[in-house]
Scaffold this active site. Structure first.
Site, PDB file in Angstrom:
ATOM      1  N   HIS A  85       6.991  84.879 -12.745  1.00 42.77           N
ATOM      2  CA  HIS A  85       8.095  84.983 -13.696  1.00 42.77           C
ATOM      3  C   HIS A  85       7.971  83.894 -14.752  1.00 42.77           C
ATOM      4  O   HIS A  85       7.715  82.729 -14.440  1.00 42.77           O
ATOM      5  CB  HIS A  85       9.443  84.848 -12.980  1.00 42.77           C
ATOM      6  CG  HIS A  85      10.615  84.767 -13.919  1.00 42.77           C
ATOM      7  ND1 HIS A  85      11.452  83.670 -13.983  1.00 42.77           N
ATOM      8  CD2 HIS A  85      11.076  85.647 -14.846  1.00 42.77           C
ATOM      9  CE1 HIS A  85      12.375  83.883 -14.893  1.00 42.77           C
ATOM     10  NE2 HIS A  85      12.170  85.079 -15.430  1.00 42.77           N
ATOM     11  N   SER A  86       8.144  84.270 -16.013  1.00 47.93           N
ATOM     12  CA  SER A  86       8.135  83.317 -17.118  1.00 47.93           C
ATOM     13  C   SER A  86       6.847  82.486 -17.105  1.00 47.93           C
ATOM     14  O   SER A  86       5.751  83.044 -17.076  1.00 47.93           O
ATOM     15  CB  SER A  86       9.396  82.442 -17.053  1.00 47.93           C
ATOM     16  OG  SER A  86       9.528  81.655 -18.209  1.00 47.93           O
ATOM     17  N   MET A  87       6.948  81.164 -17.095  1.00 47.68           N
ATOM     18  CA  MET A  87       5.764  80.318 -17.136  1.00 47.68           C
ATOM     19  C   MET A  87       4.924  80.444 -15.868  1.00 47.68           C
ATOM     20  O   MET A  87       3.745  80.067 -15.859  1.00 47.68           O
ATOM     21  CB  MET A  87       6.171  78.865 -17.350  1.00 47.68           C
ATOM     22  CG  MET A  87       6.834  78.593 -18.690  1.00 47.68           C
ATOM     23  SD  MET A  87       5.779  78.941 -20.099  1.00 47.68           S
ATOM     24  CE  MET A  87       4.632  77.573 -20.004  1.00 47.68           C
ATOM     25  N   THR A 143       6.845  86.690 -19.335  1.00 44.53           N
ATOM     26  CA  THR A 143       5.959  85.541 -19.528  1.00 44.53           C
ATOM     27  C   THR A 143       5.523  85.454 -20.983  1.00 44.53           C
ATOM     28  O   THR A 143       4.987  86.428 -21.522  1.00 44.53           O
ATOM     29  CB  THR A 143       4.718  85.664 -18.626  1.00 44.53           C
ATOM     30  OG1 THR A 143       5.121  85.637 -17.258  1.00 44.53           O
ATOM     31  CG2 THR A 143       3.750  84.527 -18.878  1.00 44.53           C
TER      32      THR A 143
END
Length: 890
Positions: free
Chosen positions: A124-126, A153
């Site tokens: 998730h995300s970074m 991301t």
């Protein structure tokens, strides 16, 4: 919690590895005797390892449904909720820890019957970027990962490029994936973006860079995912049930029955992901569907010769086959469109080759060409181009027996040209005063409205559709889909009929140069309804919001550029008039976009020529940010003008804020302390100041550079002796006067001159009794307010690393690496000298002319190279302030 090897635990004391479980499953796996398929979840910026629960829980329910024939073991990494989107210094450390975790996870399955050799990763995300960075490690084996799914991301670039470590990390990862793309074909990657509700990571950043031509990567927006059809915010994409179900279903369809692990076949992995995330035909996934199907059963065969046909059935005990002969329709029509409201995982539409019989015993299953649409209960639609099936003689639709449910089948033959309408979108400068409008007077089931000249991300429109129906009976709703052919970012709206529907038309990615297709508005309508009005309006507020969405991260650069231009104007005023002009007046006079933008635009234009690029590269100059953004399709000249105007407004109000803050602080100081006359040493460099510089330099070196910057900022704001004493003077004498412009300042000075003969009630006022002293103090005060304004933005841009350091203080006192350590030491020296400086010292300097001219080229350079590299902004400001210090000395 999974016990890590001692060496790994000592090297990464902050990070942890966990296995998720619940109920009996958790109890059974406490001894870590695992037999499932390993999936590793990586949280993002400030994310929790407990977010794996969404996937793990639903996957467990799915495993129970299949009686644990297959099941997944979900692992999660605890990154201590680090703010890696704001500070990139720990990204490499996280990447290396994940590598160690993968090796630990695979060792847990050692000597098992179906031991895995790779791990699937959900980031998730970074966390998704960290997963991609694994492949950049020298000792990492690519075969350890065969599937990577990322959620919201930012793959293309950081949302806020606040330090060099962050941008360098992105450059290394993306360059590796681009240069080594052929080596990554065995790794299947899916990137899911949140759409327009994700205000933290815009979906354009979530598209995998330059991988669209390879068959191993897929990028989609959640609003285009079948059975989801909705945008999510940045956090809810982790637990959005529709997306989690699609992900878990894909996981189970990816299992190879022979190895009991995720399949090693990259083509099957991409086929499964396309099935669940791009085009879902409402059938269970089959790797190799049978080419021919026998149509068995005691069904009634009915021939339909009409070009438009509707059939509703309720409690029908007899199954039926409806056959549509194609020979009579091929000359008049190009396509067949059919819609089925019966959601069934079995096949329902076939193509028959036998043309000599009213019955078709063997047929081709064309149900795989269908796709789901989100009507009230969802429906399945299929569009067949007759030219693609020259060998078919009939189309056969199966209507199975029903019990207690009502279903509807609708079909029509149509000519593509008659259902395709071209609608030019309105021009940007129409300002919503004009619109493009078309009339759809027929009563077809499908329309395609091509939106011409709609290909840039800054274009934003409202589309209004008015539908009218011939009868008032209850009917299925209409479905409007905005289809973007060059990327999977469709948005779908369901509307009752008759109705007046508003659709927002915006893009996440610009049209590629080699793509000449048009965005389309697909209208799936009711059979007795017609759409009289389809209007397109442009709204300036939506256009501005779209600009902010794509470029809000560059706003600090424009604000500082405006303040720097004003700062240069004030230094020029010292040369010409001997007086420092007021911040707000000088901002209006000097902060003009035509002073900085034309030069940047000229250079960007010249970079299109080979000879200029050769000269540019020979000088080892970096690419200009505007040129990079233009190549990404997110930049055009008007953007810079809008951002500059926003920056001017923010700079103006920040100046007002600091002036008011100083005045309130001085009033509070005067009320609480009632200062007496005491003489300070006005030398710029004293032993006491040297001690202060050394102390803060030590703080910067041993702890965090941003901490030293913040301390010197507070000292400058609250400890600048001359600032406070000047304001005390004006608080005593002119508490009700307005000092917001140059006239009020001159008026205040004139008032002091007239009242200088009067006895003062405060010794602090007596120290500024002469007109010359007051004028000099006012000039110094104006200059200090501007310097304070500039320095505030330096503090704000360095604040993320200070926040990161404070959160991780219990683990490590020293921030390593520190993005602003060296800059902090220089700023401490500069601010200690400027703290009690005055304009009288600057006016007589030989370097003043140079210092007054430098802010303009610095502003140009800042806008040229700082939009995508915010960490460069403090460097430009520091250089300008350094010249100011030299003016005080030389």
């Amino acid at each position: 919690k999974i016990k890590l090897p001692k060496k790994t635990a000592r090297k990464y004391p902050v990070y942890e590895l966990y296995l998720y479980g619940e109920g009996n499953y958790a109890e059974e796996n406490k001894n870590l005797f695992l037999t499932g398929i390993p999936v590793l979840f990586l949280p993002g910026n400030a994310g929790s390892y407990k977010q794996v629960r969404s996937l793990g829980s639903i996957a467990l329910r799915k495993a129970e449904d299949v009686d644990f024939k297959y099941h997944f073991n979900f692992f999660s990494v605890n990154f201590n909720e680090e703010l890696v989107a704001l500070y990139g210094g720990s990204l490499q450390r996280q990447t290396k820890f994940v590598h160690e975790c993968i090796k630990v996870i695979l060792k847990l399955y050692k000597d098992r019957e179906f031991a895995p050799t790779s791990v699937a990763i959900v980031g998730h995300s970074m966390g998704g970027l960290v997963a991609r960075a694994l492949l950049t490690l020298k000792n990492f084996k690519p075969e350890l990962i065969n599937l990577l799914i990322t959620q919201a991301t930012p793959h293309v670039a950081p949302v806020m490029p606040l330090d060099k470590y962050l941008t360098d990390f992105y450059t290394a990862v993306n360059n590796h994936w681009i240069l080594k793309a052929q080596d990554l074909r065995n790794l299947t990657t899916l990137s899911v973006a949140g759409g327009f509700r994700d205000y933290q990571v815009r979906s354009g950043l979530a598209f995998l860079p330059r991988l669209s031509q390879h068959d191993s990567a897929l990028s989609v927006v959640s609003s285009a995912v079948p059975r989801a059809w909705a945008s999510t915010d940045h956090l809810s994409i982790v637990w959005c049930k529709e997306l989690i179900l699609a992900t878990v279903r894909a996981f189970f369809d990816l299992i190879d029955e022979n190895t009991r692990q995720i399949t090693e076949d990259p083509k099957k992995r991409m086929a499964v992901l396309n099935h669940h995330f791009v085009r879902h035909p409402a059938k269970l996934f089959e790797e190799n569907p049978e080419a021919f199907t026998e149509l068995m059963g005691t069904f009634v065969w009915i021939t339909v010769k009409a070009s438009k046909w509707t059939y509703s059935f309720y409690n029908d005990s007899d199954g039926k086959y409806f056959t549509f002969p194609l020979a009579s329709h091929r000359k008049s029509y190009s396509h067949l469109y059919c819609e089925n409201s019966m959601l069934d995982t079995s096949s329902w539409i076939y193509g028959c080759i036998n043309s000599n019989s009213s019955m078709c015993l063997e047929a081709t299953d064309v149900s795989w060409k269908a796709e789901l649409l989100p009507t009230t209960k969802a429906s399945i639609v299929v569009i067949l181009k007759l030219q693609d099936y020259p060998s078919l003689s009939h189309i056969v639709i199966q209507a199975p027996p029903t019990a207690g449910n009502k279903y509807t089948l609708e079909c029509e033959f149509f000519q593509e040209d008659s259902r395709t309408v071209q609608l030019p979108v309105t021009h940007l400068f129409s300002f919503g005063l004009s619109s493009s409008k078309i009339l759809l007077n027929s009563t077809g089931l499908l329309y395609n409205v091509q939106l011409q000249h709609f290909n840039q991300v800054y274009q934003a429109f409202k589309i209004y559709i008015e539908s009218h129906c011939q009868s008032l009976k209850e009917r299925k709703p209409s479905v409007y889909r905005l289809h973007i052919p060059w990327s999977h970012e469709d948005s779908v709206i369901v509307a009752k009929v008759p109705s007046f529907t508003e659709i927002s038309a915006k893009l996440h990615t610009a049209q590629p140069e080699n793509d000449n297709r048009f965005p389309e508005l697909n209208i799936y309508s009711s059979s007795d309804c017609q759409y009289e009005d389809v209007c397109v309006y442009i709204y300036i507020n939506i256009f501005v919001f779209q600009i902010i969405r794509f470029h809000a991260g560059a706003l600090p650069v424009y604000v500082v550029s405006n303040i720097l231009l004003t700062y240069g104007g004030q230094l020029s005023a010292l040369i010409s008039t001997g007086q420092c002009s007021d911040f707000s007046l000088e901002l209006v006079k000097t902060a003009k976009p035509y002073k900085v933008e034309p030069l940047i635009s000229i250079v960007v234009f010249l970079q299109g020529f080979h000879w200029f690029r050769a000269v540019w590269e020979s000088l080892s100059l970096p690419d200009m940010d505007a040129a990079v953004l233009s190549s990404q399709g997110t930049w055009f000249p008007l953007v810079s003008l809008i951002l500059f105007l926003f920056g001017t407004g923010i700079a103006y109000w920040s100046g007002v804020f600091f002036f008011t803050s100083l005045r309130l602080f001085s009033s509070l100081w005067l009320t609480l302390i009632r200062p007496t006359v005491h003489h300070k040493d006005n030398k710029l460099i004293t032993p006491r100041k040297l001690c202060g510089v050394l102390s803060l330099a030590l703080v910067s070196w041993t702890t965090c550079g941003a901490l030293a910057v913040f301390i010197i900022y507070l000292r400058y704001f609250m400890g600048s002796d001359k600032l406070v004493r000047v304001f005390i003077t004006f608080v005593f004498n002119f508490q009700d006067s307005d000092r917001s412009n140059e006239t009020s300042w001159n008026s205040s000075i004139h008032t002091v001159k007239n009242r200088s003969s009067m006895d003062s009630t405060s010794k602090a006022t007596q120290s500024f009794s002469s007109t010359a002293t007051i004028a000099e103090a006012v000039n110094s005060l104006k200059m200090h307010v501007t310097i304070l304004n500039l320095f505030t933005w330096i503090v704000l841009l360095n604040l993320p690393s200070l926040i990161y350091w404070s959160k991780s203080l219990r683990y490590n006192v020293r921030l390593d690496p520190d993005p602003c350590r060296s800059t902090a030491i220089i700023l401490v020296c500069i601010l200690e000298i400027l703290m009690n400086s005055s304009t009288s010292e600057v006016k007589s300097s030989k370097l003043l002319k140079i210092a007054a001219k430098v802010p303009l080229p610095l502003s140009v350079a800042m806008l040229a190279f700082g939009r995508m590299h915010l960490y460069k902004v403090p460097h430009f400001v520091t250089f300008s302030l350094l010249l100011h210090v030299l003016c005080c000395i030389v």
